[in-house]
Every structure is written in structure tokens, then in C-alpha cells.
Scaffold this active site. Structure first.
Site, short mmCIF file in Angstrom:
data_model
loop_
_atom_site.label_atom_id
_atom_site.label_comp_id
_atom_site.label_asym_id
_atom_site.label_seq_id
_atom_site.Cartn_x
_atom_site.Cartn_y
_atom_site.Cartn_z
N ASP A 37 44.67 -31.56 -15.81
CA ASP A 37 44.08 -31.29 -17.12
C ASP A 37 42.86 -32.18 -17.26
OD1 ASP A 37 43.80 -30.89 -20.11
OD2 ASP A 37 45.76 -29.96 -19.84
N ASN A 90 46.70 -22.00 -15.40
CA ASN A 90 47.00 -21.86 -16.83
C ASN A 90 45.92 -22.38 -17.76
OD1 ASN A 90 48.96 -21.78 -19.26
ND2 ASN A 90 48.45 -23.96 -19.10
N TYR A 156 36.95 -14.52 -25.35
CA TYR A 156 38.35 -14.78 -24.99
C TYR A 156 39.01 -13.49 -24.49
CZ TYR A 156 43.16 -16.48 -25.46
OH TYR A 156 44.46 -16.84 -25.22
N LYS A 160 40.44 -12.78 -20.66
CA LYS A 160 41.85 -12.49 -20.42
C LYS A 160 42.06 -11.12 -19.78
CE LYS A 160 43.42 -16.44 -21.80
NZ LYS A 160 43.99 -17.38 -20.80
N ILE A 189 52.13 -17.89 -29.46
CA ILE A 189 53.02 -18.97 -29.03
C ILE A 189 52.68 -20.23 -29.81
CG2 ILE A 189 53.91 -20.27 -27.07
CD1 ILE A 189 54.34 -17.23 -26.84
N THR A 191 51.63 -23.37 -29.98
CA THR A 191 50.96 -24.36 -29.15
C THR A 191 49.82 -24.97 -29.95
OG1 THR A 191 49.31 -22.80 -28.30
CG2 THR A 191 51.40 -22.94 -27.09
#
Length: 252
Positions: A37, A90, A156, A160, A189, A191
Site C-alpha cells: 500500500d 486490489n 471509475y 472497472k 461495501i 469500507t
């Protein structure tokens, strides 16, 4: 799950959210885990959490939009653990909300660089290592945004969609090498990304919740379970598949 214990897994974007939960799940299943990361402190904290539970993990700082960083990340993972069996590409960002007409090229390019080019670079450098190992599995994080469209986040959605295309192409290229490549497509989700998206706006949060037929947001752990499953021997005949983990979001 079958075939995970004793293997080596690499997870990008592992400091929080889905990446964090996937790294932890891999470790729980007995894998050695390399986490990556740009958030160094948070990434190192995940390593400490894994080690506290008896797992084996290491953190490497890397920006997935930079080829040298990704090449070095894969190389250091192999040096640390002696090989590479699984990868979860990811890392991603949501970008700034804007109409296409008003979006800056800088904002558009940054989202593409991290969310799409980052996956490409992961595949580029992971695949040769998996070939050397005699096989393995890769899972890329797309999104339900990869199957739909939406206003004011065109960068985005485009990225994707692209991840699904990369996944399918890679799966065909390496099928004969005993390497499987799949994608997970999370819905809404819980997050930090969603928290940034809605903030304290309860109306916006309720609007998002209304898109989920199951009646709740998903958890990072639920997506992590799908990722590790796709890497396991339980999914040995699954490749090129965009697995939706979305509580029914794309069904209506």
C-alpha cells in the site's frame, strides 16, 4: 479452503478495507502474505495484527501506478518468501466526482493509472513468477461499476469495466500455464472508500442502501472470502470469471 496453506499470497491496497480483510483471511488459511500500500503505518499495523494471531506477513510500500514499484514489489515478495502463488490486485481509488465535461484530465488519468494500469502492471509482473512456480491464481478487484454506468464518476466506471476486460484476456493467455485469473465485483461495501463517498450525509447513505436488495451493505470480510475461494483448489475450474459480491445490486 483447499490449497491455500503454506502458499505465498500478495495483496495490494492491503492497508484498509477489502485488501486488509483479504490479507488477514489468507493468513488465517495458512498462507504467507506480502501486503502492499502507499499507507505505510496502516499497512504495517495489519502485519502486526496477522503476526499477533500467529501468521506470517510482511509489508512493502508501493504505488501500483508506477511500473518500477510493481516490479520491485513482486521481486521482493519472491525474495522474502521464496516464491509467489496467489495475487490479489486490489489497490484502487474512487476519484473526484465530476461530470465528464467538467472533469480534468489529471483526475481522469489518476483513477485510470491506479485502478486499471495498476492491475495491468500487477498481471505483467505476477504472471511470469506464477509460470515459474508451475501455476497459481490471480484475482483482480473490479466493481459492480464494471457492469453498469453512473453519472459523475466516469473515470471509475471506465477503469472497472477495463479490469474485467483485462481479467478475461489474461485468463485466456495463461490458461495453458495452470494459472487462473478471475475478478471480484463488490457492491456497496462498508469500507473507508464508502465513508469518504457519503461522509455524514445520511440521505446519501440511505440512497446507497436502497440499491442493495439484500437490505444491508456488504462487509470487507465477505469479499475477502470470495477472493480466497477463487484462489483455492475449490475453484480449480473457475477462470476468466467476474464474480459479483453485491447483495443483489445488479439483479434488478
Amino acid at each position: 479452503m483447499k490449497g491455500i496453506s503454506g502458499k505465498v499470497a500478495l495483496v495490494t491496497g492491503a492497508a484498509s478495507g477489502i485488501g486488509r480483510s483479504t490479507a488477514i483471511r489468507f493468513a488465517e488459511e495458512g498462507a504467507k502474505v506480502a501486503l502492499s500500500d502507499v499507507q505505510v503505518d496502516a499497512g504495517q499495523q495489519v502485519v502486526r495484527e496477522i503476526e499477533a494471531e500467529g501468521g506470517e506477513a510482511v509489508f512493502f510500500e508501493a504505488d501500483v501506478s508506477k511500473e518500477a514499484d510493481v516490479a520491485g514489489l513482486v521481486e521482493r515478495t519472491v525474495e522474502e518468501f521464496g516464491g509467489l502463488d496467489f495475487a490479489h490486485n486490489n489497490a484502487g481509488i474512487e476519484g473526484t466526482q465530476s461530470s465528464i465535461a467538467e472533469m480534468s484530465i489529471e483526475d481522469f488519468q489518476r483513477v485510470i493509472d491506479i485502478n486499471l494500469t495498476g492491475v495491468f502492471l500487477g498481471l505483467k509482473y505476477e504472471i511470469p513468477r506464477l509460470v515459474e512456480q508451475g501455476g497459481g491464481a490471480i484475482v483482480n478487484t473490479s466493481s459492480v461499476a464494471g457492469m453498469t454506468g453512473g453519472a459523475n464518476l466516469s473515470h471509475y466506471y471506465a477503469a472497472k469495466h477495463g479490469v474485467i476486460g483485462l481479467t478475461r484476456s489474461a485468463a485466456l493467455e495463461v490458461a495453458s500455464e495452470n494459472i487462473r485469473v478471475n475478478a471480484v465485483l463488490p457492491g456497496v461495501i462498508e469500507t473507508p472508500m464508502i465513508e469518504r463517498f457519503v461522509g455524514d450525509d445520511e440521505e446519501a447513505k440511505e440512497g446507497l442502501l436502497a440499491t442493495e436488495p439484500i437490505g444491508r451493505f456488504g462487509t470487507p470480510e465477505e469479499v475477502a472470502g470470495a477472493v480466497v475461494y477463487l484462489c483455492s483448489d475449490d475453484a480449480s475450474y473457475v477462470t476468466g470469471h467476474p464474480m459479483v459480491v453485491d447483495g443483489g445490486y445488479v439483479v434488478p
